[in-house]
Design a protein around this motif. Structure first.
Motif, PDB file in Angstrom:
ATOM      1  N   PRO A 281      -4.993 -17.224  44.166  1.00  0.00           N
ATOM      2  CA  PRO A 281      -4.212 -17.662  44.885  1.00  0.00           C
ATOM      3  C   PRO A 281      -4.685 -17.235  46.496  1.00  0.00           C
ATOM      4  CG  PRO A 281      -2.822 -16.317  43.775  1.00  0.00           C
ATOM      5  CD  PRO A 281      -4.074 -16.414  42.905  1.00  0.00           C
ATOM      6  N   SER A 282      -5.268 -16.014  46.608  1.00  0.00           N
ATOM      7  CA  SER A 282      -5.673 -15.600  47.889  1.00  0.00           C
ATOM      8  C   SER A 282      -6.768 -16.631  48.356  1.00  0.00           C
ATOM      9  CB  SER A 282      -6.184 -14.092  47.687  1.00  0.00           C
ATOM     10  OG  SER A 282      -7.290 -14.372  47.050  1.00  0.00           O
ATOM     11  N   LEU A 283      -7.444 -17.454  47.881  1.00  0.00           N
ATOM     12  CA  LEU A 283      -8.186 -18.430  48.336  1.00  0.00           C
ATOM     13  C   LEU A 283      -7.615 -19.537  49.139  1.00  0.00           C
ATOM     14  CD1 LEU A 283     -10.784 -19.037  45.266  1.00  0.00           C
ATOM     15  CD2 LEU A 283     -11.088 -17.848  47.485  1.00  0.00           C
ATOM     16  N   LYS A 284      -6.460 -19.879  48.930  1.00  0.00           N
ATOM     17  CA  LYS A 284      -5.288 -20.504  49.505  1.00  0.00           C
ATOM     18  C   LYS A 284      -5.930 -21.955  49.440  1.00  0.00           C
ATOM     19  CE  LYS A 284      -3.594 -17.208  52.673  1.00  0.00           C
ATOM     20  NZ  LYS A 284      -3.564 -16.594  54.122  1.00  0.00           N
ATOM     21  N   GLY A 285      -6.115 -22.497  48.297  1.00  0.00           N
ATOM     22  CA  GLY A 285      -6.954 -23.944  48.119  1.00  0.00           C
ATOM     23  C   GLY A 285      -8.412 -24.121  48.688  1.00  0.00           C
ATOM     24  N   GLU A 286      -8.897 -23.068  49.251  1.00  0.00           N
ATOM     25  CA  GLU A 286     -10.152 -23.344  50.088  1.00  0.00           C
ATOM     26  C   GLU A 286     -11.232 -23.123  48.905  1.00  0.00           C
ATOM     27  OE1 GLU A 286     -10.422 -21.520  53.649  1.00  0.00           O
ATOM     28  OE2 GLU A 286      -8.568 -22.396  54.351  1.00  0.00           O
ATOM     29  N   TYR A 287     -11.408 -24.118  47.886  1.00  0.00           N
ATOM     30  CA  TYR A 287     -12.591 -23.854  46.797  1.00  0.00           C
ATOM     31  C   TYR A 287     -12.801 -25.235  46.270  1.00  0.00           C
ATOM     32  CZ  TYR A 287      -8.743 -24.435  43.628  1.00  0.00           C
ATOM     33  OH  TYR A 287      -7.589 -24.661  42.721  1.00  0.00           O
ATOM     34  N   SER A 288     -14.096 -25.319  45.547  1.00  0.00           N
ATOM     35  CA  SER A 288     -14.367 -26.589  44.876  1.00  0.00           C
ATOM     36  C   SER A 288     -13.707 -26.432  43.362  1.00  0.00           C
ATOM     37  CB  SER A 288     -15.700 -26.548  44.754  1.00  0.00           C
ATOM     38  OG  SER A 288     -16.212 -27.414  43.881  1.00  0.00           O
ATOM     39  N   LEU A 289     -12.832 -27.553  43.156  1.00  0.00           N
ATOM     40  CA  LEU A 289     -12.106 -27.343  41.986  1.00  0.00           C
ATOM     41  C   LEU A 289     -13.339 -27.871  40.845  1.00  0.00           C
ATOM     42  CD1 LEU A 289      -9.677 -27.288  39.993  1.00  0.00           C
ATOM     43  CD2 LEU A 289      -9.143 -29.731  40.640  1.00  0.00           C
ATOM     44  N   LYS A 290     -13.949 -28.818  40.953  1.00  0.00           N
ATOM     45  CA  LYS A 290     -15.054 -29.022  40.281  1.00  0.00           C
ATOM     46  C   LYS A 290     -16.032 -27.749  39.879  1.00  0.00           C
ATOM     47  CE  LYS A 290     -18.760 -32.191  39.452  1.00  0.00           C
ATOM     48  NZ  LYS A 290     -19.430 -33.621  39.825  1.00  0.00           N
ATOM     49  N   GLY A 291     -16.039 -26.886  41.058  1.00  0.00           N
ATOM     50  CA  GLY A 291     -16.866 -25.504  40.601  1.00  0.00           C
ATOM     51  C   GLY A 291     -16.279 -24.651  39.957  1.00  0.00           C
ATOM     52  N   ALA A 292     -14.792 -24.550  40.085  1.00  0.00           N
ATOM     53  CA  ALA A 292     -13.822 -23.619  39.468  1.00  0.00           C
ATOM     54  C   ALA A 292     -13.968 -23.840  37.909  1.00  0.00           C
ATOM     55  CB  ALA A 292     -12.531 -23.645  39.949  1.00  0.00           C
ATOM     56  N   VAL A 293     -14.075 -25.354  37.596  1.00  0.00           N
ATOM     57  CA  VAL A 293     -14.143 -25.864  36.117  1.00  0.00           C
ATOM     58  C   VAL A 293     -15.186 -25.296  35.523  1.00  0.00           C
ATOM     59  CG1 VAL A 293     -14.219 -27.649  34.640  1.00  0.00           C
ATOM     60  CG2 VAL A 293     -12.234 -27.478  36.550  1.00  0.00           C
ATOM     61  N   LYS A 294     -16.260 -25.428  36.406  1.00  0.00           N
ATOM     62  CA  LYS A 294     -17.791 -25.129  35.817  1.00  0.00           C
ATOM     63  C   LYS A 294     -17.813 -23.457  35.636  1.00  0.00           C
ATOM     64  CE  LYS A 294     -22.477 -25.788  35.300  1.00  0.00           C
ATOM     65  NZ  LYS A 294     -23.047 -26.639  34.357  1.00  0.00           N
ATOM     66  N   LEU A 295     -17.409 -22.836  36.603  1.00  0.00           N
ATOM     67  CA  LEU A 295     -17.451 -21.517  36.379  1.00  0.00           C
ATOM     68  C   LEU A 295     -16.656 -21.085  35.311  1.00  0.00           C
ATOM     69  CD1 LEU A 295     -17.365 -18.747  39.221  1.00  0.00           C
ATOM     70  CD2 LEU A 295     -16.176 -18.434  37.218  1.00  0.00           C
ATOM     71  N   ALA A 296     -15.626 -21.568  34.950  1.00  0.00           N
ATOM     72  CA  ALA A 296     -14.468 -21.290  34.067  1.00  0.00           C
ATOM     73  C   ALA A 296     -15.313 -21.516  32.454  1.00  0.00           C
ATOM     74  CB  ALA A 296     -13.264 -22.040  34.004  1.00  0.00           C
TER      75      ALA A 296
END
Length: 346
Positions: A281-296
């Motif tokens: 949550p400290s990213l405050k939404g400033e990230y790529s959701l597609k990238g987060a899914v890939k990293l996960a």
């Protein structure tokens, strides 16, 4: 320390920080054992810079600036018995390891029961420091640092993966780290990451396992409790935990309500909307959701219960590198103020 010279014939002078190995006589070469590619250290200077190693502290890491301006991270270990030749063999091998994502050995001192190792100093601390806001132990206090942004986390993940890939797949025979965790992902200028803490113990029985991790840890793979020793596949599992730390911002096992971060996060790594819920949550939404899914997804592969289902580190690197591409970039934020909405890639 005693006044007798180091058994490998290294000259330790009191007025210099780092000294080159003194070439042994031909008839002594066999007795001195393997040569190293790093210099000896001045024990007197190290004592001066560390206040005599904290009056006997064992295993503590110190930040040291030598008289010649060299900055080092220094660790001293005391053992009850005399210097074991196996330790020198390990020092010799580690001194040959050279990679931009691996913390290099810069010097050492070995005499009697005292072992001192010096490594590159991580100017930006460890990944654990940056993610979890902890104060670094040692002679210099860490100051609060800005939150790591999304792309910084991606680059750190890729750098660390390349460092571990080097140990597993570029070094022959391979080296098992045995203690992969966010504390041992060290950060340097521009937040470039390197794998560190190949902590040499002369008690190690296998040169290919340079650190034996002991006790229970959220970084341990399930099979570790059964076999009691690290492998390349347990290293991969531990790296998966580090990826979850980068993704979620959580400490492994910090929450009393869950055994560890892997148990908590794994069920949430398979669907996009679930991944969105576990992103730091400290990213405050400033990230790529597609990238987060890939990293996960990459983390999930590393965290497979069956060792044979986990990828090698080369495949982990290949899985993470696309996150630097335009497809996974964070889109520009809208110029219209909206505190409840953050644009991400879909």
């Amino acid at each position: 320390m005693g006044s007798r010279p180091d058994i490998r014939g290294l000259v330790v002078q009191h007025n210099l920080g780092l000294q080159k190995d003194k070439a042994p006589q031909p008839d002594a070469q066999k007795a001195l054992g393997p040569t190293t590619e790093v210099p000896a250290l001045s024990l007197d200077e190290l004592k001066e810079k560390t206040n005599n190693f904290g009056r006997g502290s064992n295993g503590v890491t110190y930040f040291v600036t030598l008289n010649d301006g060299t900055s080092l991270s220094v660790k001293k270990r005391d053992f009850s018995d005399v210097l074991n030749p196996l330790f020198l063999t390990q020092v010799s091998r580690v001194s040959t390891l050279k990679h931009e994502n691996f913390v290099g050995l810069r010097g050492y001192y070995c005499e009697g029961n005292a072992h001192v190792l010096a490594y590159e100093y991580a100017t930006m601390g460890s990944l654990h420091d940056r993610l979890h806001g902890t104060i670094r132990k040692g002679v210099r206090e860490a100051k609060p640092e800005p939150v790591l942004d999304w792309m910084q986390r991606v680059r750190i993940a890729i750098d660390a993966a390349k460092g571990l890939e080097y140990l597993h797949e570029k070094v022959n025979p391979c080296i098992i780290h045995g203690k992969i965790r966010s504390n041992n992902v060290l950060l340097f200028k521009d937040l470039r990451a390197k794998i560190g803490d190949l902590n040499l113990s002369h008690r190690a029985r296998n040169l290919n396992v340079l650190y034996r991790s002991m006790g229970s840890s959220p970084y341990h793979a399930p099979e570790y409790a059964l076999v009691g020793r690290p492998t390349c596949k347990t290293d991969v599992y531990s790296f998966g935990v580090v990826l979850l730390e980068l993704l979620t911002g959580r400490k492994p096992g910090a929450d009393r309500n869950v055994p560890n971060i892997a148990t908590w996060a794994t069920p949430k790594q398979k669907k996009e909307d679930e991944v969105e819920k576990i992103v730091d949550p400290s990213l405050k939404g400033e990230y790529s959701l597609k990238g987060a899914v890939k990293l996960a997804a990459v983390a999930n592969l590393c965290l497979q219960n069956e060792p044979g289902f986990r990828p090698c580190m080369t495949l982990v690197v290949k899985g993470l590198e696309p996150l630097l591409g335009a497809e996974y970039r964070i889109p520009p934020m809208s110029l219209e103020p909206d505190i409840n909405k953050h644009q991400r890639t879909s």
